[in-house]
Design a protein around this motif. Sequence first.
Motif, PDB file in Angstrom:
ATOM      1  N   GLU A 192       0.835  -1.212   0.000  1.00 42.22           N
ATOM      2  CA  GLU A 192       0.000   0.000   0.000  1.00 42.22           C
ATOM      3  C   GLU A 192       0.865   1.255   0.000  1.00 42.22           C
ATOM      4  O   GLU A 192       0.586   2.213  -0.730  1.00 42.22           O
ATOM      5  CB  GLU A 192      -0.933   0.007   1.209  1.00 42.22           C
ATOM      6  N   GLU A 193       1.928   1.250   0.791  1.00 44.58           N
ATOM      7  CA  GLU A 193       2.832   2.406   0.851  1.00 44.58           C
ATOM      8  C   GLU A 193       3.604   2.573  -0.458  1.00 44.58           C
ATOM      9  O   GLU A 193       3.787   3.697  -0.935  1.00 44.58           O
ATOM     10  CB  GLU A 193       3.798   2.248   2.032  1.00 44.58           C
ATOM     11  N   LEU A 194       4.044   1.469  -1.044  1.00 44.56           N
ATOM     12  CA  LEU A 194       4.734   1.547  -2.335  1.00 44.56           C
ATOM     13  C   LEU A 194       3.818   2.141  -3.409  1.00 44.56           C
ATOM     14  O   LEU A 194       4.238   3.008  -4.182  1.00 44.56           O
ATOM     15  CB  LEU A 194       5.237   0.165  -2.761  1.00 44.56           C
ATOM     16  N   VAL A 195       2.581   1.689  -3.453  1.00 46.61           N
ATOM     17  CA  VAL A 195       1.613   2.220  -4.421  1.00 46.61           C
ATOM     18  C   VAL A 195       1.387   3.711  -4.157  1.00 46.61           C
ATOM     19  O   VAL A 195       1.365   4.522  -5.088  1.00 46.61           O
ATOM     20  CB  VAL A 195       0.285   1.425  -4.379  1.00 46.61           C
ATOM     21  N   ALA A 196       1.249   4.089  -2.886  1.00 47.88           N
ATOM     22  CA  ALA A 196       1.036   5.498  -2.539  1.00 47.88           C
ATOM     23  C   ALA A 196       2.207   6.369  -2.989  1.00 47.88           C
ATOM     24  O   ALA A 196       2.020   7.545  -3.314  1.00 47.88           O
ATOM     25  CB  ALA A 196       0.824   5.639  -1.032  1.00 47.88           C
ATOM     26  N   ARG A 197       3.383   5.775  -3.051  1.00 39.74           N
ATOM     27  CA  ARG A 197       4.570   6.513  -3.497  1.00 39.74           C
ATOM     28  C   ARG A 197       4.749   6.452  -5.020  1.00 39.74           C
ATOM     29  O   ARG A 197       5.743   6.932  -5.543  1.00 39.74           O
ATOM     30  CB  ARG A 197       5.823   5.962  -2.825  1.00 39.74           C
ATOM     31  N   GLY A 198       3.807   5.820  -5.702  1.00 35.77           N
ATOM     32  CA  GLY A 198       3.850   5.799  -7.156  1.00 35.77           C
ATOM     33  C   GLY A 198       4.542   4.609  -7.778  1.00 35.77           C
ATOM     34  O   GLY A 198       4.776   4.583  -8.991  1.00 35.77           O
ATOM     35  N   HIS A 199       4.833   3.589  -6.994  1.00 38.70           N
ATOM     36  CA  HIS A 199       5.510   2.402  -7.522  1.00 38.70           C
ATOM     37  C   HIS A 199       4.479   1.378  -7.994  1.00 38.70           C
ATOM     38  O   HIS A 199       3.346   1.348  -7.531  1.00 38.70           O
ATOM     39  CB  HIS A 199       6.403   1.773  -6.452  1.00 38.70           C
ATOM     40  N   GLN A 200       4.912   0.532  -8.907  1.00 34.25           N
ATOM     41  CA  GLN A 200       4.073  -0.559  -9.387  1.00 34.25           C
ATOM     42  C   GLN A 200       4.220  -1.708  -8.389  1.00 34.25           C
ATOM     43  O   GLN A 200       5.296  -2.306  -8.273  1.00 34.25           O
ATOM     44  CB  GLN A 200       4.529  -0.987 -10.785  1.00 34.25           C
ATOM     45  N   ALA A 201       3.150  -1.998  -7.641  1.00 34.96           N
ATOM     46  CA  ALA A 201       3.225  -3.014  -6.593  1.00 34.96           C
ATOM     47  C   ALA A 201       1.889  -3.742  -6.483  1.00 34.96           C
ATOM     48  O   ALA A 201       0.832  -3.125  -6.593  1.00 34.96           O
ATOM     49  CB  ALA A 201       3.586  -2.357  -5.253  1.00 34.96           C
ATOM     50  N   LEU A 238       9.120  -3.726 -10.405  1.00 34.75           N
ATOM     51  CA  LEU A 238       7.816  -4.310 -10.081  1.00 34.75           C
ATOM     52  C   LEU A 238       7.947  -4.970  -8.719  1.00 34.75           C
ATOM     53  O   LEU A 238       8.815  -5.825  -8.522  1.00 34.75           O
ATOM     54  CB  LEU A 238       7.415  -5.349 -11.131  1.00 34.75           C
ATOM     55  N   PHE A 239       7.106  -4.557  -7.781  1.00 37.10           N
ATOM     56  CA  PHE A 239       7.090  -5.150  -6.451  1.00 37.10           C
ATOM     57  C   PHE A 239       5.873  -6.053  -6.337  1.00 37.10           C
ATOM     58  O   PHE A 239       4.768  -5.662  -6.705  1.00 37.10           O
ATOM     59  CB  PHE A 239       6.998  -4.056  -5.376  1.00 37.10           C
ATOM     60  N   ILE A 240       6.090  -7.265  -5.836  1.00 34.56           N
ATOM     61  CA  ILE A 240       4.981  -8.164  -5.529  1.00 34.56           C
ATOM     62  C   ILE A 240       5.171  -8.616  -4.089  1.00 34.56           C
ATOM     63  O   ILE A 240       6.295  -8.684  -3.595  1.00 34.56           O
ATOM     64  CB  ILE A 240       4.905  -9.380  -6.474  1.00 34.56           C
ATOM     65  N   SER A 241       4.055  -8.895  -3.424  1.00 36.72           N
ATOM     66  CA  SER A 241       4.177  -9.401  -2.056  1.00 36.72           C
ATOM     67  C   SER A 241       3.274 -10.609  -1.892  1.00 36.72           C
ATOM     68  O   SER A 241       2.243 -10.722  -2.547  1.00 36.72           O
ATOM     69  CB  SER A 241       3.798  -8.320  -1.036  1.00 36.72           C
TER      70      SER A 241
END
Length: 161
Positions: free
Chosen positions: A19-28, A75-78
């Motif tokens: 959620e934080e990565l997406v909020a910072r504009g990253h593809q996650a 690309l971040f995946i969790s």
Amino acid sequence: MKRVLITGMSGTGKSSAVEELVARGHQAYDLDTPEWSQWVDTDPADTLTPTQGKDWVWREDRVRVLLSKPGDGTLFISGCAENMRRLFSMIDVIVLLSAPVATIMARLAMRSGGYGQIAEERNKVCHLTSTIEPLLRKSAHYEIETTRSVTATVDEILRIS
């Protein structure tokens, strides 16, 4: 494109980090959702599953397509699933999020939905943390303890990746 897997036991902060990565504009993407994962039947005697007779696994076909997308950046995946090892060849960096069991239990108890809300599931997470987390640690390139803020955790994930 660089591909980073953020993994760890339930309650270590994977979804919050995404959620934080997406909020910072990253593809996650959080793969611990029905869009990317599913429950499958397993041997009820298997003690390494989240629920007796059921295991949570990635929908490999969908995740493979996601990991195959061309592009720039990272690309971040969790997620954490029994079958994720089958896709390790498509992942560049594996980051393990960990936390003391007491912290995990407190986080799970505060959840408003999802796995770990009920005492039986929290007990299972406690057991799996002692058996599965050491295996995750062996495959991880980095480990981050998530007792600090989500912001600090994501700062560290970005520094590593």
